[in-house]
Design a protein around this motif. Structure first.
Motif, PDB file in Angstrom:
ATOM      1  N   LEU A   5      -3.420 -10.555  -5.375  1.00 18.08           N
ATOM      2  CA  LEU A   5      -3.557  -9.418  -6.285  1.00 18.08           C
ATOM      3  C   LEU A   5      -3.499  -9.892  -7.722  1.00 18.08           C
ATOM      4  N   LYS A   6      -4.337  -9.313  -8.547  1.00 20.22           N
ATOM      5  CA  LYS A   6      -4.408  -9.692  -9.955  1.00 20.22           C
ATOM      6  C   LYS A   6      -4.253  -8.427 -10.803  1.00 20.22           C
ATOM      7  N   LEU A   7      -3.419  -8.504 -11.819  1.00 22.05           N
ATOM      8  CA  LEU A   7      -3.229  -7.380 -12.722  1.00 22.05           C
ATOM      9  C   LEU A   7      -4.530  -7.115 -13.473  1.00 22.05           C
ATOM     10  N   CYS A   8      -4.955  -5.860 -13.515  1.00 20.95           N
ATOM     11  CA  CYS A   8      -6.172  -5.499 -14.242  1.00 20.95           C
ATOM     12  C   CYS A   8      -5.943  -5.650 -15.748  1.00 20.95           C
ATOM     13  N   ALA A   9      -7.028  -5.750 -16.476  1.00 25.15           N
ATOM     14  CA  ALA A   9      -6.979  -6.007 -17.919  1.00 25.15           C
ATOM     15  C   ALA A   9      -6.114  -4.999 -18.670  1.00 25.15           C
ATOM     16  N   GLN A  10      -6.180  -3.727 -18.313  1.00 26.18           N
ATOM     17  CA  GLN A  10      -5.415  -2.696 -19.007  1.00 26.18           C
ATOM     18  C   GLN A  10      -3.980  -2.582 -18.510  1.00 26.18           C
ATOM     19  N   GLY A  11      -3.645  -3.277 -17.437  1.00 22.95           N
ATOM     20  CA  GLY A  11      -2.274  -3.278 -16.938  1.00 22.95           C
ATOM     21  C   GLY A  11      -1.881  -2.066 -16.132  1.00 22.95           C
ATOM     22  N   GLY A  12      -2.822  -1.187 -15.838  1.00 22.70           N
ATOM     23  CA  GLY A  12      -2.494   0.031 -15.099  1.00 22.70           C
ATOM     24  C   GLY A  12      -2.722  -0.062 -13.609  1.00 22.70           C
ATOM     25  N   GLY A  13      -3.170  -1.204 -13.135  1.00 24.20           N
ATOM     26  CA  GLY A  13      -3.446  -1.347 -11.716  1.00 24.20           C
ATOM     27  C   GLY A  13      -3.660  -2.796 -11.339  1.00 24.20           C
ATOM     28  N   TYR A  14      -3.899  -2.993 -10.061  1.00 19.00           N
ATOM     29  CA  TYR A  14      -4.132  -4.327  -9.515  1.00 19.00           C
ATOM     30  C   TYR A  14      -5.456  -4.323  -8.780  1.00 19.00           C
ATOM     31  N   GLU A  15      -6.070  -5.507  -8.696  1.00 16.22           N
ATOM     32  CA  GLU A  15      -7.303  -5.627  -7.941  1.00 16.22           C
ATOM     33  C   GLU A  15      -7.205  -6.798  -6.980  1.00 16.22           C
ATOM     34  N   ALA A  16      -7.953  -6.689  -5.898  1.00 23.53           N
ATOM     35  CA  ALA A  16      -8.081  -7.767  -4.927  1.00 23.53           C
ATOM     36  C   ALA A  16      -9.571  -7.958  -4.685  1.00 23.53           C
ATOM     37  N   ILE A  17     -10.011  -9.209  -4.730  1.00 18.21           N
ATOM     38  CA  ILE A  17     -11.423  -9.534  -4.579  1.00 18.21           C
ATOM     39  C   ILE A  17     -11.576 -10.393  -3.330  1.00 18.21           C
ATOM     40  N   PRO A  18     -12.535 -10.032  -2.453  1.00 18.49           N
ATOM     41  CA  PRO A  18     -12.703 -10.821  -1.227  1.00 18.49           C
ATOM     42  C   PRO A  18     -13.289 -12.193  -1.512  1.00 18.49           C
ATOM     43  N   GLU A  19     -12.851 -13.148  -0.719  1.00 21.98           N
ATOM     44  CA  GLU A  19     -13.379 -14.497  -0.829  1.00 21.98           C
ATOM     45  C   GLU A  19     -13.523 -15.048   0.580  1.00 21.98           C
ATOM     46  N   LEU A  63     -11.169  -4.210  -4.146  1.00 17.25           N
ATOM     47  CA  LEU A  63     -10.177  -3.148  -4.015  1.00 17.25           C
ATOM     48  C   LEU A  63      -9.441  -2.990  -5.333  1.00 17.25           C
ATOM     49  N   LEU A  64      -9.358  -1.776  -5.823  1.00 15.54           N
ATOM     50  CA  LEU A  64      -8.645  -1.479  -7.056  1.00 15.54           C
ATOM     51  C   LEU A  64      -7.498  -0.532  -6.732  1.00 15.54           C
ATOM     52  N   PHE A  65      -6.277  -1.018  -6.934  1.00 18.01           N
ATOM     53  CA  PHE A  65      -5.064  -0.261  -6.624  1.00 18.01           C
ATOM     54  C   PHE A  65      -4.556   0.391  -7.899  1.00 18.01           C
ATOM     55  N   LYS A  66      -4.475   1.702  -7.914  1.00 22.37           N
ATOM     56  CA  LYS A  66      -4.093   2.431  -9.120  1.00 22.37           C
ATOM     57  C   LYS A  66      -2.576   2.597  -9.186  1.00 22.37           C
ATOM     58  N   THR A  67      -1.922   1.477  -9.488  1.00 19.23           N
ATOM     59  CA  THR A  67      -0.473   1.461  -9.641  1.00 19.23           C
ATOM     60  C   THR A  67      -0.084   0.259 -10.491  1.00 19.23           C
ATOM     61  N   PRO A  68       0.939   0.404 -11.308  1.00 14.26           N
ATOM     62  CA  PRO A  68       1.445  -0.762 -12.036  1.00 14.26           C
ATOM     63  C   PRO A  68       2.461  -1.559 -11.212  1.00 14.26           C
ATOM     64  N   ASP A  69       2.755  -1.115  -9.996  1.00 11.47           N
ATOM     65  CA  ASP A  69       3.764  -1.727  -9.141  1.00 11.47           C
ATOM     66  C   ASP A  69       3.124  -2.735  -8.177  1.00 11.47           C
ATOM     67  N   PRO A  70       3.357  -4.037  -8.368  1.00  6.85           N
ATOM     68  CA  PRO A  70       2.720  -5.030  -7.510  1.00  6.85           C
ATOM     69  C   PRO A  70       3.158  -4.943  -6.044  1.00  6.85           C
ATOM     70  N   GLU A  71       4.382  -4.504  -5.789  1.00  4.45           N
ATOM     71  CA  GLU A  71       4.845  -4.383  -4.400  1.00  4.45           C
ATOM     72  C   GLU A  71       4.123  -3.250  -3.683  1.00  4.45           C
ATOM     73  N   GLU A  72       3.923  -2.129  -4.371  1.00  2.00           N
ATOM     74  CA  GLU A  72       3.193  -1.012  -3.780  1.00  2.00           C
ATOM     75  C   GLU A  72       1.749  -1.422  -3.497  1.00  2.00           C
TER      76      GLU A  72
END
Length: 98
Positions: A5-19, A63-72
């Motif tokens: 998971l990587k913090l998005c640029a604005q810090g309001g969410g996390y993203e995961a990119i398939p590889e 995947l874009l997770f709309k949360t600032p909480d990395p555990e969630e």
């Protein structure tokens, strides 16, 4: 397989990119999510899964997770990966450079 998971640029969410890159069958994924009791909005080019947290799922598997909480975000990723993997095409997409 997903990158961490990587913090998005604005810090309001996390993203995961398939590889490696994948192409999802969004219709099949929507049916799988709904069979798991997940409320889904189908926007044709993406799905919005109403999990804690809300997750936007693109055709590319991003995947874009709309949360600032990395555990969630991590818990939601663990729940989604088996469903996403089962809904991906067998052939990975070609990279834009090759």
């Amino acid at each position: 397989m997903y990158r961490a998971l990587k913090l998005c640029a604005q810090g309001g969410g996390y993203e995961a990119i398939p590889e490696p890159a994948k192409r999802l069958d969004l219709h099949q994924l929507r049916l799988r999510l709904e069979s798991e009791g997940v409320n889904v909005v189908d926007a044709r080019v993406m799905l919005i899964a109403r999990l804690p947290p809300e997750v936007t799922i693109g055709r590319s598997g991003r995947l874009l997770f709309k949360t600032p909480d990395p555990e969630e975000a991590g818990r939601a990723l663990q729940r989604l990966v088996p469903l996403v993997d089962a809904s991906s095409d067998a052939t990975p997409r070609a990279s834009p450079t090759g």
